[in-house]
Scaffold this active site. Structure first.
Site, short mmCIF file in Angstrom:
data_model
loop_
_atom_site.label_atom_id
_atom_site.label_comp_id
_atom_site.label_asym_id
_atom_site.label_seq_id
_atom_site.Cartn_x
_atom_site.Cartn_y
_atom_site.Cartn_z
N MET A 147 -8.65 45.92 13.80
CA MET A 147 -8.94 44.96 14.86
C MET A 147 -10.17 44.17 14.45
SD MET A 147 -10.21 47.29 18.04
CE MET A 147 -11.38 48.64 17.90
N HIS A 165 -20.22 51.68 18.29
CA HIS A 165 -18.98 50.90 18.24
C HIS A 165 -18.12 51.13 19.46
CE1 HIS A 165 -16.31 54.01 15.85
NE2 HIS A 165 -17.05 54.59 16.74
N GLU A 166 -17.22 50.18 19.69
CA GLU A 166 -16.35 50.12 20.87
C GLU A 166 -17.14 50.02 22.17
OE1 GLU A 166 -13.48 49.53 20.09
OE2 GLU A 166 -13.51 50.27 18.04
N GLY A 167 -18.33 49.43 22.10
CA GLY A 167 -19.13 49.21 23.30
C GLY A 167 -20.27 50.20 23.42
#
Length: 599
Positions: A162, A441-443
């Site tokens: 992604m 990562h991922e927020g």
């Protein structure tokens, strides 16, 4: 304990005695399964983790991927391990039978994934990203996109990524500059730069399918103008064969503190006129699709955090049992033998904290995984809606709580080892470095806290938040009727009351001053997460007490350990963030009022 990856007694206890995952065999999708098939899949995953993934974990850390002659060079063990993952069916364990999967419930497939993560999180990342990307295409793509891209990904022929972050825009996705120009043939030409793209380039698969966020020429400003595109490294012909190389260029590799075995890349799209891309879903609605993958990835981040913390705990436990150091406080004779570290009270404190964090975190991840199946397969629409709402509410906690407190478990594992823990002669320092990525990562914690307080608690009129409180309240009421658990139930009850009061105060302030209400959202998430994990620890204690009284499948010492750890978490750890609840209730402005030129 199989390469010190997990305590298999704990895993079986959580799956069968706490969560009763055998009940999922009543759903038509899983009617072919039984506890035997679940156990067989988990045993296979543990074997693959220990024999195929764990042996090269340290080697990949020391010999990270290199960029040579325009290609990425990776240790050969990585490709070999991923081949085993494909051939055993573990790569697509949750997928349909007809797509080569095992059609396992999410709690079982996530368990299998977690065991691989605990053995070698860097190598597993290639497969994990691929399955998440293929799931996105299956959910939002056209039939042609599913056949041409998702199915080869599930089979492990193609891998996936992604591509969100850009050099100037990390979490602020509305500011991305990548562009997509429509073409007469229905394709798009993608141009732009992406950075920190995990698994963005390698030679491990026939193709790499990039899922790229970009903006169309007529896109509205901000996040509402983002579209999602499939951009393959090699174009794919109608018959599934590979065509020419797409206009996607590896600009370089990023060298990281940990997680070194996974390539982190800088990718340039469109250096030669534009990379060919294919729109996924509706124009300007790309975040809806990408969040399908991101939310799946967030549960994966939480589980990865748990497993890195868990293996660190088991290494520290073994070290504390074997390493002798010092003597009891009352012993004055230096001629007496030294005692194992585990006999010292402060070492037991550190081990107990690790146990509380990692076993509590694992229960959180596995409980959330059961909600994945309930939201899809529960018999009534009401049950499916309730499960989906609770999963949405808990997702920021599942991502952030383990990545904070299981990282703390890794820190404590180093501390138990003393000076040896700070050296590369022992693996606990790598576990810490690998886990340090997960709070980012991922927020980040701040973003997840703002999502929880700013949106999730109040969604559906607060219906799902109230439903969670009711579940916790039911557990408290049941536990309060037990002499052994009454004190623990009272501690959790007080904490939940504090959380309710704090939530109400912040929701009221948010209506008129959202900046102030959300300024300490990270702390609110800590409080909320501790209450949820405290609830799951009380549920574990209930199951352990039943096991003790009924002569359960595990040794009495195991069940007693659960009871003691529940008491520790509720007495020692639960009060820590909640002690700052007054700061939250007052929507304290200390951070907002600090002048920028005073730092």
């Amino acid at each position: 304990m199989s390469q010190k990856i997990i305590n298999t007694d704990d895993l079986a206890f959580l799956l069968y005695e706490l969560l009763d995952i055998e009940r999922f065999t009543q759903f038509p999708r899983y009617e072919d399964h039984s506890r035997d098939t679940f156990d067989a899949a988990i045993e296979l995953a543990l074997k693959v983790a220990a024999e195929t993934f764990a042996p090269h974990n340290h080697a990949c850390d020391e010999d990270e991927p290199r960029f040579e002659n325009g290609k990425v060079v990776i240790r050969p063990e990585v490709a070999e391990a991923l081949k085993v993952l494909r051939e055993t069916g573990l790569m697509a364990a949750s997928q349909d039978y007809e797509r080569g999967g095992m059609q396992l419930p999410a709690a079982v497939s996530q368990t299998c994934i977690g065991l691989i993560k605990g053995a070698n999180v860097s190598t597993q990342a290639y497969a994990g990203l691929t399955i998440a990307a293929s799931n996105l295409i299956m959910a939002h793509g056209t039939d042609e996109q599913k056949q041409r891209y998702a199915e080869p990904m599930m089979a492990g022929r193609f891998f996936g990524t992604m591509c969100l972050t850009e050099p100037h825009a990390g979490s602020s996705l509305g500011d991305i500059k990548s562009r997509a120009i429509p073409q007469d043939d229905g394709t798009y030409r993608i141009s732009g730069n992406k950075i920190f793209i995990s698994a963005g380039d390698h030679e491990l698969s026939d193709n790499i399918i990039h899922l790229v966020l970009a903006k169309l020429p007529d896109a509205p400003p901000g996040a509402k103008g983002i579209s999602l595109f499939i951009v393959p490294k090699f174009l794919v012909n109608e018959d599934g064969s590979l065509g020419e190389r797409n206009d996607v260029t590896l600009a370089g590799l990023i060298h990281k503190m940990g997680y070194r075995g996974t390539t982190s890349t800088m990718l340039n799209f469109g250096e030669k006129g534009g990379a060919v891309g294919y729109l996924v879903g509706e124009p300007h609605n790309g975040l809806a699709g990408m969040f399908h993958m991101m939310n799946e990835a967030r549960i994966g981040v939480g589980l990865g955090s748990v497993m890195l913390g868990y293996t660190g705990y088991l290494h520290a436990l073994d070290y504390a049992r074997d390493r002798t150091q010092g003597r009891p406080m009352a012993e004055r004779d230096p001629a007496t033998p030294m005692i194992p570290l585990i006999q010292h009270a402060d070492v037991r404190r550190m081990l107990l904290a690790q146990k509380a964090f990692v076993e509590g975190g694992l229960s959180l991840c596995l409980f959330s995984s059961t909600l994945v199946d309930e939201k899809k397969h529960a018999p009534t629409a009401e049950e499916r809606e309730a499960a989906a709402g609770l999963l949405d509410l808990l997702t920021p906690i599942v991502k952030s709580w383990p990545s904070q407190f299981c990282l703390e478990a890794n820190s404590l594992a180093i501390q138990v080892h003393g000076g040896y823990g700070y050296t590369r002669e022992y693996p606990v320092e790598q576990f810490y470095r690998d886990n340090r990525l997960n709070p980012i990562h991922e927020g980040t914690h701040g973003i997840q806290g703002q999502d929880l307080l700013g949106r999730k608690v109040s969604m559906a009129g607060g219906q799902h938040y109230q439903a969670l409180l009711q579940r916790i309240g039911t557990t408290i009421k049941d536990a309060a009727g037990s002499d052994e658990l009454k004190a623990s139930a009272e501690l959790l009850s007080k904490a939940m009351a504090t959380l309710e009061e704090t939530t109400s105060a912040l929701q009221a302030i948010k209506k008129t001053d959202p900046d102030r209400a959300l300024a300490n959202a990270y702390l609110y998430m800590e409080c909320f997460g501790h209450v949820v994990v405290g609830w799951l620890w009380l549920r574990q204690a209930q199951a352990a007490l039943k096991g003790l009284q009924d002569g359960g499948a595990r040794q009495p010492a195991f069940y007693q350990g659960k009871l003691n750890t529940c008491e520790y978490f509720l007495r020692y750890e639960l009060p820590k963030p909640l002690a700052l609840a007054e700061v939250l209730r007052s929507a304290d402005r200390t951070t907002l009022d600090m002048p920028l030129d005073c730092f």
